[in-house]
Write a protein that holds these residues in place. Structure first.
Motif, mmCIF file in Angstrom:
data_model
loop_
_atom_site.group_PDB
_atom_site.id
_atom_site.type_symbol
_atom_site.label_atom_id
_atom_site.label_comp_id
_atom_site.label_asym_id
_atom_site.label_seq_id
_atom_site.Cartn_x
_atom_site.Cartn_y
_atom_site.Cartn_z
ATOM 1 N N ASP A 236 0.823 -1.204 0.000
ATOM 2 C CA ASP A 236 0.000 0.000 0.000
ATOM 3 C C ASP A 236 0.863 1.263 0.000
ATOM 4 O O ASP A 236 0.461 2.308 -0.507
ATOM 5 C CB ASP A 236 -0.932 0.031 1.209
ATOM 6 C CG ASP A 236 -1.956 -1.093 1.159
ATOM 7 O OD1 ASP A 236 -2.286 -1.541 0.041
ATOM 8 O OD2 ASP A 236 -2.404 -1.525 2.233
ATOM 9 N N LEU A 237 2.059 1.161 0.603
ATOM 10 C CA LEU A 237 2.954 2.314 0.658
ATOM 11 C C LEU A 237 3.786 2.463 -0.610
ATOM 12 O O LEU A 237 4.232 3.552 -0.943
ATOM 13 C CB LEU A 237 3.893 2.184 1.858
ATOM 14 C CG LEU A 237 3.224 2.167 3.238
ATOM 15 C CD1 LEU A 237 4.267 1.966 4.325
ATOM 16 C CD2 LEU A 237 2.439 3.441 3.469
ATOM 17 N N TYR A 238 4.046 1.373 -1.303
ATOM 18 C CA TYR A 238 4.902 1.404 -2.478
ATOM 19 C C TYR A 238 4.054 1.408 -3.745
ATOM 20 O O TYR A 238 3.931 0.419 -4.444
ATOM 21 C CB TYR A 238 5.882 0.228 -2.454
ATOM 22 C CG TYR A 238 6.912 0.394 -1.369
ATOM 23 C CD1 TYR A 238 8.061 1.129 -1.589
ATOM 24 C CD2 TYR A 238 6.700 -0.142 -0.105
ATOM 25 C CE1 TYR A 238 8.995 1.312 -0.588
ATOM 26 C CE2 TYR A 238 7.627 0.038 0.897
ATOM 27 C CZ TYR A 238 8.770 0.764 0.656
ATOM 28 O OH TYR A 238 9.690 0.951 1.642
ATOM 29 N N THR A 239 3.498 2.550 -4.030
ATOM 30 C CA THR A 239 2.682 2.716 -5.230
ATOM 31 C C THR A 239 3.599 2.896 -6.438
ATOM 32 O O THR A 239 4.814 3.126 -6.292
ATOM 33 C CB THR A 239 1.763 3.944 -5.098
ATOM 34 O OG1 THR A 239 2.591 5.097 -4.965
ATOM 35 C CG2 THR A 239 0.832 3.820 -3.895
ATOM 36 N N ALA A 240 3.029 2.841 -7.624
ATOM 37 C CA ALA A 240 3.820 3.020 -8.848
ATOM 38 C C ALA A 240 4.498 4.386 -8.858
ATOM 39 O O ALA A 240 5.659 4.522 -9.267
ATOM 40 C CB ALA A 240 2.925 2.835 -10.063
ATOM 41 N N GLU A 241 3.806 5.399 -8.400
ATOM 42 C CA GLU A 241 4.371 6.753 -8.373
ATOM 43 C C GLU A 241 5.553 6.829 -7.412
ATOM 44 O O GLU A 241 6.592 7.407 -7.740
ATOM 45 C CB GLU A 241 3.285 7.769 -7.975
ATOM 46 C CG GLU A 241 3.772 9.199 -7.834
ATOM 47 C CD GLU A 241 4.312 9.795 -9.133
ATOM 48 O OE1 GLU A 241 5.078 10.766 -9.045
ATOM 49 O OE2 GLU A 241 3.990 9.280 -10.216
ATOM 50 N N ARG A 242 5.416 6.252 -6.238
ATOM 51 C CA ARG A 242 6.518 6.277 -5.265
ATOM 52 C C ARG A 242 7.726 5.480 -5.774
ATOM 53 O O ARG A 242 8.866 5.866 -5.538
ATOM 54 C CB ARG A 242 6.061 5.733 -3.917
ATOM 55 C CG ARG A 242 5.220 6.719 -3.152
ATOM 56 C CD ARG A 242 4.933 6.207 -1.780
ATOM 57 N NE ARG A 242 4.237 7.213 -1.021
ATOM 58 C CZ ARG A 242 4.179 7.232 0.292
ATOM 59 N NH1 ARG A 242 4.759 6.299 0.988
ATOM 60 N NH2 ARG A 242 3.530 8.186 0.903
ATOM 61 N N LEU A 243 7.471 4.383 -6.440
ATOM 62 C CA LEU A 243 8.577 3.601 -6.999
ATOM 63 C C LEU A 243 9.306 4.397 -8.074
ATOM 64 O O LEU A 243 10.538 4.370 -8.160
ATOM 65 C CB LEU A 243 8.066 2.276 -7.567
ATOM 66 C CG LEU A 243 7.631 1.240 -6.534
ATOM 67 C CD1 LEU A 243 7.032 0.021 -7.226
ATOM 68 C CD2 LEU A 243 8.787 0.813 -5.654
ATOM 69 N N ARG A 244 8.566 5.100 -8.924
ATOM 70 C CA ARG A 244 9.171 5.927 -9.959
ATOM 71 C C ARG A 244 10.043 7.012 -9.326
ATOM 72 O O ARG A 244 11.181 7.238 -9.736
ATOM 73 C CB ARG A 244 8.082 6.560 -10.839
ATOM 74 C CG ARG A 244 8.631 7.322 -12.046
ATOM 75 C CD ARG A 244 7.512 7.976 -12.842
ATOM 76 N NE ARG A 244 6.779 8.995 -12.082
ATOM 77 C CZ ARG A 244 7.249 10.212 -11.786
ATOM 78 N NH1 ARG A 244 8.447 10.570 -12.160
ATOM 79 N NH2 ARG A 244 6.529 11.065 -11.095
ATOM 80 N N LEU A 245 9.522 7.672 -8.289
ATOM 81 C CA LEU A 245 10.287 8.707 -7.603
ATOM 82 C C LEU A 245 11.519 8.123 -6.908
ATOM 83 O O LEU A 245 12.591 8.747 -6.903
ATOM 84 C CB LEU A 245 9.402 9.444 -6.595
ATOM 85 C CG LEU A 245 8.271 10.294 -7.185
ATOM 86 C CD1 LEU A 245 7.371 10.828 -6.077
ATOM 87 C CD2 LEU A 245 8.832 11.423 -8.035
ATOM 88 N N SER A 246 11.403 6.947 -6.336
ATOM 89 C CA SER A 246 12.547 6.283 -5.694
ATOM 90 C C SER A 246 13.621 5.979 -6.720
ATOM 91 O O SER A 246 14.819 6.155 -6.462
ATOM 92 C CB SER A 246 12.107 4.985 -5.025
ATOM 93 O OG SER A 246 11.235 5.245 -3.965
ATOM 94 N N ARG A 247 13.194 5.505 -7.877
ATOM 95 C CA ARG A 247 14.146 5.205 -8.944
ATOM 96 C C ARG A 247 14.860 6.485 -9.385
ATOM 97 O O ARG A 247 16.081 6.481 -9.598
ATOM 98 C CB ARG A 247 13.407 4.557 -10.118
ATOM 99 C CG ARG A 247 14.321 3.787 -11.038
ATOM 100 C CD ARG A 247 13.581 2.905 -12.040
ATOM 101 N NE ARG A 247 12.809 1.851 -11.371
ATOM 102 C CZ ARG A 247 11.472 1.742 -11.435
ATOM 103 N NH1 ARG A 247 10.766 2.600 -12.138
ATOM 104 N NH2 ARG A 247 10.844 0.789 -10.800
ATOM 105 N N GLN A 248 14.129 7.579 -9.508
ATOM 106 C CA GLN A 248 14.741 8.865 -9.896
ATOM 107 C C GLN A 248 15.751 9.318 -8.845
ATOM 108 O O GLN A 248 16.842 9.784 -9.169
ATOM 109 C CB GLN A 248 13.672 9.938 -10.085
ATOM 110 C CG GLN A 248 12.876 9.806 -11.348
ATOM 111 C CD GLN A 248 11.788 10.870 -11.458
ATOM 112 O OE1 GLN A 248 11.519 11.598 -10.499
ATOM 113 N NE2 GLN A 248 11.159 10.950 -12.633
ATOM 114 N N LEU A 249 15.391 9.160 -7.558
ATOM 115 C CA LEU A 249 16.296 9.545 -6.475
ATOM 116 C C LEU A 249 17.563 8.688 -6.515
ATOM 117 O O LEU A 249 18.673 9.214 -6.382
ATOM 118 C CB LEU A 249 15.591 9.409 -5.120
ATOM 119 C CG LEU A 249 16.436 9.704 -3.888
ATOM 120 C CD1 LEU A 249 16.907 11.166 -3.898
ATOM 121 C CD2 LEU A 249 15.664 9.409 -2.628
#
Length: 132
Positions: free
Chosen positions: A111-124
């Protein structure tokens, strides 16, 4: 021990306590016996002598295991009983050994690791790698 129907002596042998067995196993054996009586599975009925079976297959054993769920003590008791049968009938299928494993909860909550958060994590991560 034949495969048709078990007689009283064979049933007694299968369900009796092993030498120097702990007391808790007696209770587990009785619970397993109750399940065998009430579940209607052919293998359980055969082990109690109330049903004749021409041949016990692995599927029969797995069906009875399914009735026991995840209770490893009941499943291991079934294993010891099928091992006793195998001592008399070498081709008899054994129940699987159940090992109680405790594990910690999954630290990744989907629930915490949405597609958007994963994309942002990858960018970071990419930005940090570029910085190093």
């Amino acid at each position: 021990m034949n495969m048709s129907r078990l007689n009283d002596q064979q049933i007694e042998y299968l369900w009796s306590a092993a030498p120097y067995e702990p007391d808790w196993k007696r209770e587990t054996r009785e619970r397993l016996r109750l399940i065998a009586e009430n579940c209607g599975v052919p293998l359980g009925q055969w082990l109690l002598g109330t049903r004749a079976i021409r041949e016990v297959t692995v599927e029969h054993v797995r069906e009875f295991e399914a009735q026991l769920g995840t209770d490893h003590t009941l499943r291991n008791m079934l294993r010891s009983i099928t091992r006793r049968v195998r001592s008399q009938l070498p081709r008899f299928p054994l129940a699987r050994l159940a090992i109680a494993v405790e594990r910690s909860a999954n630290p990744i909550n989907p629930d915490l690791y949405t597609a958007e958060r994963l994309r942002l994590s990858r960018q970071l991560l990419q930005a940090m790698q570029a910085g190093f």
